[in-house]
Scaffold this motif. Sequence first.
Motif, mmCIF file in Angstrom:
data_model
loop_
_atom_site.group_PDB
_atom_site.id
_atom_site.type_symbol
_atom_site.label_atom_id
_atom_site.label_comp_id
_atom_site.label_asym_id
_atom_site.label_seq_id
_atom_site.Cartn_x
_atom_site.Cartn_y
_atom_site.Cartn_z
ATOM 1 N N GLY A 78 -32.697 11.213 7.746
ATOM 2 C CA GLY A 78 -31.988 10.014 7.299
ATOM 3 C C GLY A 78 -31.036 9.472 8.359
ATOM 4 N N ASN A 79 -30.880 8.158 8.381
ATOM 5 C CA ASN A 79 -29.939 7.507 9.306
ATOM 6 C C ASN A 79 -28.612 7.263 8.590
ATOM 7 O OD1 ASN A 79 -31.689 7.161 11.631
ATOM 8 N ND2 ASN A 79 -32.802 5.675 10.381
ATOM 9 N N TYR A 80 -27.524 7.664 9.247
ATOM 10 C CA TYR A 80 -26.216 7.591 8.610
ATOM 11 C C TYR A 80 -25.218 6.875 9.520
ATOM 12 C CZ TYR A 80 -27.988 10.863 5.151
ATOM 13 O OH TYR A 80 -28.718 11.445 4.147
ATOM 14 N N GLY A 81 -24.344 6.140 8.870
ATOM 15 C CA GLY A 81 -23.210 5.574 9.576
ATOM 16 C C GLY A 81 -22.030 6.512 9.452
ATOM 17 N N ILE A 82 -21.262 6.617 10.522
ATOM 18 C CA ILE A 82 -20.040 7.437 10.511
ATOM 19 C C ILE A 82 -18.868 6.477 10.431
ATOM 20 C CG2 ILE A 82 -18.704 9.196 11.722
ATOM 21 C CD1 ILE A 82 -21.325 9.882 13.251
ATOM 22 N N TYR A 83 -18.055 6.628 9.400
ATOM 23 C CA TYR A 83 -17.002 5.661 9.116
ATOM 24 C C TYR A 83 -15.627 6.317 9.120
ATOM 25 C CZ TYR A 83 -20.475 2.206 7.678
ATOM 26 O OH TYR A 83 -21.510 1.311 7.648
ATOM 27 N N ARG A 84 -14.616 5.456 9.311
ATOM 28 C CA ARG A 84 -13.226 5.911 9.239
ATOM 29 C C ARG A 84 -12.442 4.953 8.352
ATOM 30 N NH1 ARG A 84 -11.408 6.554 14.720
ATOM 31 N NH2 ARG A 84 -12.679 8.428 14.478
ATOM 32 N N GLN A 85 -11.625 5.551 7.510
ATOM 33 C CA GLN A 85 -10.740 4.732 6.667
ATOM 34 C C GLN A 85 -9.661 4.103 7.526
ATOM 35 O OE1 GLN A 85 -9.369 6.502 2.934
ATOM 36 N NE2 GLN A 85 -7.320 5.715 3.353
ATOM 37 N N GLY A 86 -9.519 2.778 7.429
ATOM 38 C CA GLY A 86 -8.541 2.051 8.227
ATOM 39 C C GLY A 86 -7.331 1.649 7.406
ATOM 40 N N LYS A 87 -6.749 0.531 7.782
ATOM 41 C CA LYS A 87 -5.515 0.074 7.143
ATOM 42 C C LYS A 87 -5.785 -0.395 5.713
ATOM 43 C CE LYS A 87 -5.837 -4.717 8.834
ATOM 44 N NZ LYS A 87 -7.124 -4.582 9.525
ATOM 45 N N PRO A 88 -4.792 -0.286 4.843
ATOM 46 C CA PRO A 88 -4.971 -0.778 3.477
ATOM 47 C C PRO A 88 -4.844 -2.295 3.410
ATOM 48 C CG PRO A 88 -2.757 0.092 3.748
ATOM 49 C CD PRO A 88 -3.480 0.349 5.041
ATOM 50 N N TYR A 89 -5.618 -2.899 2.538
ATOM 51 C CA TYR A 89 -5.450 -4.311 2.219
ATOM 52 C C TYR A 89 -4.587 -4.377 0.966
ATOM 53 C CZ TYR A 89 -9.302 -5.243 5.461
ATOM 54 O OH TYR A 89 -10.093 -5.342 6.577
ATOM 55 N N LYS A 90 -3.377 -4.935 1.134
ATOM 56 C CA LYS A 90 -2.399 -4.903 0.055
ATOM 57 C C LYS A 90 -2.132 -6.290 -0.508
ATOM 58 C CE LYS A 90 0.261 -0.776 1.295
ATOM 59 N NZ LYS A 90 0.249 -0.172 -0.046
ATOM 60 N N ASP A 91 -1.895 -6.318 -1.815
ATOM 61 C CA ASP A 91 -1.412 -7.509 -2.505
ATOM 62 C C ASP A 91 -0.036 -7.153 -3.051
ATOM 63 O OD1 ASP A 91 -1.083 -9.879 -3.826
ATOM 64 O OD2 ASP A 91 -2.485 -9.435 -5.441
ATOM 65 N N GLY A 92 1.003 -7.453 -2.247
ATOM 66 C CA GLY A 92 2.329 -6.964 -2.577
ATOM 67 C C GLY A 92 2.365 -5.461 -2.365
ATOM 68 N N LEU A 93 2.717 -4.724 -3.406
ATOM 69 C CA LEU A 93 2.754 -3.262 -3.311
ATOM 70 C C LEU A 93 1.432 -2.630 -3.727
ATOM 71 C CD1 LEU A 93 6.326 -2.602 -4.825
ATOM 72 C CD2 LEU A 93 5.662 -2.698 -2.412
#
Length: 370
Positions: free
Chosen positions: A167-182
């Motif tokens: 199987g072909n897989y992407g390797i990902y990293r969690q980045g910055k949060p997208y926030k709406d206020g808090l």
Amino acid sequence: MKSQFAALILAAAAVFPAIADTLTVKPDAPKRYVVKKGDTLWDISSLYLNSPWKWPELWQQNPQINNPHLIYPGDILSLGVDEHGNPVLIIDKGVRKLSPSVRIIEAKGSAIPTLPLSLLEPYLSYDQALDEGDIAVFPIILGSNKNFKMSVTGHLLYVKGDLKRGGNYGIYRQGKPYKDGLRTLAYETMLVGTARALEPGDIADGVPSTVKVETVKREIKAGDFVMPLSQGQDHKANFKMSKPSQGVEGEIIASSNQHREFGPMSVVVLNVGSKQQLVEGNVLDIFRQSPTVVERDGTPKYIEDSSSLDKLIGDVGSWFGEGNSENSTVWHMPSEKVGELMLFKVYDNISYAMVMKTSQPIQVGDSVTN
């Protein structure tokens, strides 16, 4: 008298119900246009219309052409009128007589995209926005076959999950949060590399899967997670441009270039999505709140130039919808339109959009509406 005047208005509306929605073509619109490689549907729409999202009203689908909604380099577009006198744009191609019918000879090659594909491809193909719960279900990288902090092409990686051999897989990293206020709506999810599974593993018996790194976009680290490359990808390049029929009130919460201000062709993130019934291709207006003015003893000043007391009055007034004292009046100015954008990737709570038109630089915090 007022009732007679009101009745006259209603009667006029009944006789001319579509006047407000009449499609108007630009005075300098070309009568004939040859589609070129590199064109986008938005570009061509803007040649003919001040409101490009009204393109479907102008473009007349030709039933004699396969995929009549697509336009190809080399196509010739001709501007005319229909039997009702409304402006229409039709495709004017070479024809070949095939008795008893006529068949259009279709142009070869790829159809032109709605938006510049080169700018959208990273978002359409790889980078995504996922919430914390989605990210938590994907297997993580435990380590490598070499004691390196970062892995490169050719390294073997061990994954805490039962992967499919080959199987072909992407390797990902969690980045910055997208926030709406808090409130965190989602996390930027960045592709850092790709890999192919060599051994499936058996997590129940404590055996990790083995993958071989094939490409690297950023350094690969332990803790990054893997996801099938086909999952979440969307190579769609053609969108049906439209204004949402329902009311939408949202905000730009992030931009791709991380700059304070940005212009046309910039990718931005909105705090609205499919939960607000938005879809890819929706066009929204961008508005900016004009600065607040405090008038004290007959002298108006912008709130940032006012005294500490007037600033406090303005702040308190904004909380309670007032802001006036015996000597001061706070004027909350209206918002003004500063641009337009189009959505090209929509999630539950957020959307990716491209800024298409601006009258001044766009900023994070600007509002969006239809």
